[in-house]
Design a protein around this motif. Sequence first.
Motif, mmCIF file in Angstrom:
data_model
loop_
_atom_site.group_PDB
_atom_site.id
_atom_site.type_symbol
_atom_site.label_atom_id
_atom_site.label_comp_id
_atom_site.label_asym_id
_atom_site.label_seq_id
_atom_site.Cartn_x
_atom_site.Cartn_y
_atom_site.Cartn_z
ATOM 1 N N TYR A 1 1.017 -0.918 0.230
ATOM 2 C CA TYR A 1 -0.160 0.028 0.519
ATOM 3 C C TYR A 1 0.838 1.188 0.115
ATOM 4 C CZ TYR A 1 -4.004 -2.890 1.162
ATOM 5 O OH TYR A 1 -4.736 -4.717 0.985
ATOM 6 N N SER A 2 2.457 1.172 0.347
ATOM 7 C CA SER A 2 3.144 2.364 0.316
ATOM 8 C C SER A 2 3.049 2.734 -1.567
ATOM 9 C CB SER A 2 4.407 2.329 0.713
ATOM 10 O OG SER A 2 5.287 1.359 -0.780
ATOM 11 N N PRO A 3 3.140 4.074 -1.458
ATOM 12 C CA PRO A 3 3.001 4.840 -2.990
ATOM 13 C C PRO A 3 3.824 4.329 -4.228
ATOM 14 C CG PRO A 3 3.263 6.430 -0.991
ATOM 15 C CD PRO A 3 3.979 5.547 -0.299
ATOM 16 N N GLU A 4 5.658 4.024 -3.238
ATOM 17 C CA GLU A 4 6.211 3.171 -4.594
ATOM 18 C C GLU A 4 5.350 1.376 -4.780
ATOM 19 O OE1 GLU A 4 10.222 2.327 -2.082
ATOM 20 O OE2 GLU A 4 10.912 2.588 -3.884
ATOM 21 N N GLY A 5 5.387 0.633 -3.278
ATOM 22 C CA GLY A 5 4.759 -0.803 -3.656
ATOM 23 C C GLY A 5 3.381 -0.645 -4.955
ATOM 24 N N SER A 6 2.626 0.387 -3.625
ATOM 25 C CA SER A 6 1.348 0.342 -5.079
ATOM 26 C C SER A 6 1.829 0.509 -6.614
ATOM 27 C CB SER A 6 0.183 0.859 -4.018
ATOM 28 O OG SER A 6 0.557 2.154 -4.598
ATOM 29 N N ARG A 7 2.558 1.057 -6.694
ATOM 30 C CA ARG A 7 3.336 1.589 -8.195
ATOM 31 C C ARG A 7 3.340 0.494 -8.647
ATOM 32 N NH1 ARG A 7 7.356 3.183 -10.161
ATOM 33 N NH2 ARG A 7 7.667 4.027 -8.027
ATOM 34 N N GLN A 8 4.329 -0.566 -7.924
ATOM 35 C CA GLN A 8 5.078 -0.822 -9.259
ATOM 36 C C GLN A 8 3.855 -3.041 -8.203
ATOM 37 O OE1 GLN A 8 7.871 -1.795 -5.665
ATOM 38 N NE2 GLN A 8 9.304 -0.135 -6.510
ATOM 39 N N VAL A 9 3.226 -2.685 -7.540
ATOM 40 C CA VAL A 9 1.840 -3.470 -7.718
ATOM 41 C C VAL A 9 1.452 -3.604 -9.070
ATOM 42 C CG1 VAL A 9 0.272 -5.105 -6.750
ATOM 43 C CG2 VAL A 9 2.104 -4.745 -5.234
ATOM 44 N N GLU A 10 1.068 -2.173 -9.465
ATOM 45 C CA GLU A 10 0.270 -2.386 -10.279
ATOM 46 C C GLU A 10 0.279 -2.247 -11.736
ATOM 47 O OE1 GLU A 10 -1.723 1.838 -9.395
ATOM 48 O OE2 GLU A 10 -2.402 1.071 -8.303
ATOM 49 N N GLU A 11 2.110 -1.848 -12.019
ATOM 50 C CA GLU A 11 2.953 -2.220 -13.330
ATOM 51 C C GLU A 11 2.489 -4.142 -13.158
ATOM 52 O OE1 GLU A 11 5.374 2.018 -12.739
ATOM 53 O OE2 GLU A 11 6.321 -0.701 -12.684
ATOM 54 N N GLN A 12 3.048 -4.482 -12.140
ATOM 55 C CA GLN A 12 3.189 -5.891 -12.674
ATOM 56 C C GLN A 12 1.877 -6.418 -13.307
ATOM 57 O OE1 GLN A 12 5.577 -8.388 -13.333
ATOM 58 N NE2 GLN A 12 3.557 -9.207 -14.088
ATOM 59 N N ILE A 13 -0.084 -5.852 -12.586
ATOM 60 C CA ILE A 13 -1.229 -6.078 -12.923
ATOM 61 C C ILE A 13 -1.390 -6.221 -14.016
ATOM 62 C CG2 ILE A 13 -3.559 -5.932 -12.493
ATOM 63 C CD1 ILE A 13 -2.888 -5.531 -9.142
ATOM 64 N N GLY A 14 -0.608 -4.209 -14.811
ATOM 65 C CA GLY A 14 -0.782 -4.088 -16.283
ATOM 66 C C GLY A 14 -0.489 -5.242 -17.219
ATOM 67 N N ARG A 15 0.967 -5.578 -15.898
ATOM 68 C CA ARG A 15 1.424 -6.077 -17.530
ATOM 69 C C ARG A 15 0.599 -7.991 -18.316
ATOM 70 N NH1 ARG A 15 6.413 -4.140 -15.634
ATOM 71 N NH2 ARG A 15 6.258 -6.130 -13.993
ATOM 72 N N TYR A 16 0.108 -7.931 -16.659
ATOM 73 C CA TYR A 16 -0.933 -9.669 -16.977
ATOM 74 C C TYR A 16 -2.083 -9.236 -17.365
ATOM 75 C CZ TYR A 16 1.778 -11.896 -12.788
ATOM 76 O OH TYR A 16 2.623 -12.742 -11.857
ATOM 77 N N LEU A 17 -2.663 -7.838 -17.436
ATOM 78 C CA LEU A 17 -3.645 -7.388 -18.024
ATOM 79 C C LEU A 17 -3.264 -7.774 -19.354
ATOM 80 C CD1 LEU A 17 -5.482 -5.407 -15.339
ATOM 81 C CD2 LEU A 17 -6.568 -7.669 -16.831
ATOM 82 N N PHE A 18 -2.601 -7.036 -19.538
ATOM 83 C CA PHE A 18 -2.366 -6.695 -21.125
ATOM 84 C C PHE A 18 -1.751 -8.185 -21.962
ATOM 85 C CE2 PHE A 18 1.385 -5.438 -24.884
ATOM 86 C CZ PHE A 18 -0.100 -5.083 -25.677
ATOM 87 N N ASN A 19 -1.841 -9.126 -21.530
ATOM 88 C CA ASN A 19 -1.213 -10.262 -21.798
ATOM 89 C C ASN A 19 -2.315 -10.980 -22.085
ATOM 90 O OD1 ASN A 19 1.324 -10.066 -21.181
ATOM 91 N ND2 ASN A 19 1.266 -12.021 -18.939
ATOM 92 N N ALA A 20 -3.387 -10.594 -20.753
ATOM 93 C CA ALA A 20 -4.692 -11.105 -21.189
ATOM 94 C C ALA A 20 -5.691 -10.574 -22.602
ATOM 95 C CB ALA A 20 -5.400 -11.171 -19.954
ATOM 96 N N LYS A 21 -5.062 -9.624 -22.846
ATOM 97 C CA LYS A 21 -5.565 -8.295 -23.628
ATOM 98 C C LYS A 21 -5.528 -9.516 -25.644
ATOM 99 C CE LYS A 21 -4.756 -3.907 -25.679
ATOM 100 N NZ LYS A 21 -7.338 -3.724 -26.071
ATOM 101 N N THR A 22 -3.923 -9.707 -25.411
ATOM 102 C CA THR A 22 -3.575 -10.103 -25.920
ATOM 103 C C THR A 22 -3.927 -11.584 -27.115
ATOM 104 O OG1 THR A 22 -0.898 -8.879 -25.524
ATOM 105 C CG2 THR A 22 -1.143 -10.155 -27.033
ATOM 106 N N ILE A 23 -4.117 -12.522 -25.528
ATOM 107 C CA ILE A 23 -4.942 -13.559 -25.470
ATOM 108 C C ILE A 23 -5.821 -13.745 -26.532
ATOM 109 C CG2 ILE A 23 -5.091 -15.958 -24.988
ATOM 110 C CD1 ILE A 23 -2.574 -15.475 -23.243
ATOM 111 N N ARG A 24 -6.721 -12.964 -25.582
ATOM 112 C CA ARG A 24 -8.250 -12.749 -25.871
ATOM 113 C C ARG A 24 -8.389 -11.555 -27.228
ATOM 114 N NH1 ARG A 24 -10.726 -7.801 -24.891
ATOM 115 N NH2 ARG A 24 -9.484 -7.351 -23.106
#
Length: 404
Positions: A302-325
């Motif tokens: 939940y720290s500013p740095e942590g939440s940014r890094q976590v969101e970036e990784q979620i963004g990468r997984y979601l981009f994989n999902a979009k690519t496959i879909r």
Amino acid sequence: MTRVNENYAKLPGSYLFSGIAKKVAAFQAAHPETEIIRLGIGDVTQPLAPAILKAMHQAVDEMGHAETFRGYAPEQGYLFLRDVIAREDFQKRGCDISADEIFISDGAKCDAGNIQELFSLDSVAAVCDPVYPVYLDSNVMAGRTGQYHEDTGKFDGVVYLPCTEANGFLPELPKEPADLIYLCFPNNPTGEAIKKEDLQIWVDYANQNGSVLLFDAAYEAYITEDGIPHSIYECEGAKTCAIELRSFSKKAGFTGTRLGFTVVPKELIRGNASLNAMWARRQGSKYNGAPYIIQRAGEAVYSPEGSRQVEEQIGRYLFNAKTIREGLAAAGYTVYGGVNSPYIWMKTPGNMKSWEFFDHLLENAGIVGTPGAGFGPSGEGFFRLTAFGTYENSLKALERIKKL
Ligand SMILES: *Cc1c(COP(=O)(O)O)cnc(C)c1O
């Protein structure tokens, strides 16, 4: 002589993922040259974020000094973590949830399995079909169901809530009385989410009937669209009828690190009993808890740095999902999910059975996915692909499927 809990014998043969692992091992042994792409198991693959690691290292060092050493963690979890969760996950979204309604645990799977202990054995469980197997299995083992029928893939004494192409993968209200209603949105395996107004219907139903909703929000962090609730407490009246399960596993890569929590509101009363007070006496994670080091790791999410890094990784997984879909859709396949979740729910081509398509995909493309039928009878004819791999692998898998 000691008698065993006969309810365990009601569970059908092998656990879905051990069945898959056996098939994959046999294929790999026969084709050692094939590079298998795993889009099957619902597990993350990418490392923990640097901010999380930093917090863990620091907590490890604290454990090495008498002044900062910690023994048993508080039963409900450290307040530093419950406070930040209450603020960031709930109050910021307009949900009136406080730290004393949050119970930290070593993961949502344990909580999802143990939560049924709060309810009498004659309570009727209702589960989405298809769905994550833990809800049903834990009720079977507790003795809340009848026998399993191989031909229908169903247990007696359970209310199944079909999530099908016809109803847009949103279950209809149960036609028979149901006491414990398990909902999982965004859903594993269909990848589909529920709109706030549709979830409100369930909250109203539960309040009218005195049912309890067990809302699994493990994939909340993957929601990208507006109008999709991140928490059930965004719905009016949910505090008197709903328990919410949360996990750091898919959100922040904690599948091996282990951290989750359950929200049991103080207003949730059945009979004369406060479910919040009952859950404080729970078995399981109360005795194992989550270690101090891991709770500090969770705080860092939940720290500013942590939440940014976590969101970036979620963004990468979601981009994989979009690519496959989008790739599968362009190739003519019918696909669902993958917008507010890391799961793509594809319809098997040519009316193939899920397991038939599993073999087809493994043998001809070297890809491992999960047969939809493994998640419930209504999953037949569907197949789950996960976006938890790398972008390169997602693309490679897509190219192989297109050549089939
Ligand atoms: C992966 C998953 C969880 C997470 O369980 P943990 O024990 O926290 O790893 C919970 N619910 C669903 C539906 C899941 O798919």
